[in-house]
Design a protein around this motif. Sequence first.
Motif, short mmCIF file in Angstrom:
data_model
loop_
_atom_site.label_atom_id
_atom_site.label_comp_id
_atom_site.label_asym_id
_atom_site.label_seq_id
_atom_site.Cartn_x
_atom_site.Cartn_y
_atom_site.Cartn_z
N UNK A 1 0.84 -1.18 0.00
CA UNK A 1 0.00 0.00 0.00
C UNK A 1 0.87 1.23 0.00
N UNK A 2 0.32 2.31 -0.52
CA UNK A 2 1.02 3.59 -0.56
C UNK A 2 0.05 4.63 0.00
N UNK A 3 0.45 5.36 1.05
CA UNK A 3 -0.47 6.35 1.62
C UNK A 3 -0.71 7.49 0.64
N UNK A 4 -1.93 8.01 0.67
CA UNK A 4 -2.27 9.17 -0.16
C UNK A 4 -1.58 10.39 0.41
N UNK A 10 4.21 14.16 1.25
CA UNK A 10 4.59 14.07 -0.15
C UNK A 10 3.63 13.15 -0.88
N UNK A 11 3.35 13.47 -2.12
CA UNK A 11 2.43 12.66 -2.93
C UNK A 11 3.14 11.41 -3.43
N UNK A 12 2.40 10.32 -3.60
CA UNK A 12 2.99 9.11 -4.17
C UNK A 12 3.48 9.39 -5.60
N UNK A 13 4.42 8.56 -6.06
CA UNK A 13 5.01 8.73 -7.39
C UNK A 13 4.42 7.68 -8.34
N UNK A 51 4.32 4.34 -6.11
CA UNK A 51 5.32 3.95 -5.12
C UNK A 51 5.48 5.08 -4.11
N UNK A 52 6.15 4.77 -3.04
CA UNK A 52 6.38 5.77 -1.99
C UNK A 52 7.17 6.95 -2.52
N UNK A 53 6.91 8.14 -2.00
CA UNK A 53 7.62 9.34 -2.44
C UNK A 53 9.14 9.24 -2.28
N UNK A 54 9.59 8.41 -1.36
CA UNK A 54 11.04 8.27 -1.15
C UNK A 54 11.74 7.67 -2.37
N UNK A 55 10.99 7.05 -3.29
CA UNK A 55 11.59 6.49 -4.49
C UNK A 55 11.64 7.49 -5.64
N UNK A 56 11.19 8.71 -5.42
CA UNK A 56 11.16 9.72 -6.49
C UNK A 56 12.54 9.96 -7.10
N UNK A 79 11.31 8.49 -16.17
CA UNK A 79 11.42 9.95 -16.29
C UNK A 79 11.03 10.54 -14.93
N UNK A 80 11.41 11.78 -14.66
CA UNK A 80 11.01 12.39 -13.39
C UNK A 80 9.50 12.34 -13.20
N UNK A 81 9.07 11.80 -12.08
CA UNK A 81 7.65 11.68 -11.77
C UNK A 81 6.95 10.52 -12.44
#
Length: 97
Positions: A1-4, A10-13, A51-56, A79-81
């Motif tokens: 799961x990925x939190x909204x 931070x928003x999910x990627x 995915x989690x924002x930490x993977x951005x 690509x970015x995002x």
Amino acid sequence: WVPAGGAGASAPVACEFRLYETLFKSENPSEAEDWLGDLNDASLQVSQGYVLPTLAGARPGDTFQFERNGYFCIDPDSAPGALVANRTCTLRECRAP
């Protein structure tokens, strides 16, 4: 799961997941009379998710284990995002004998 993403979060990627399976149906395709008929039509499945924002900041070649799904490698098509993650090994395949 990925939190909204919420207030201050931070928003999910967005991520495209490429799930690879075996290319051939048989163990030894060289023994098949029709090797084209031995191709596995379901050898690649593509799905979209987050995915989690930490993977951005993930870069091509970075590897991750996604819980209950397997091991993935970030693809140069990313690509970015908009990450692209290739499954390199399912958890079923990766277990010790």
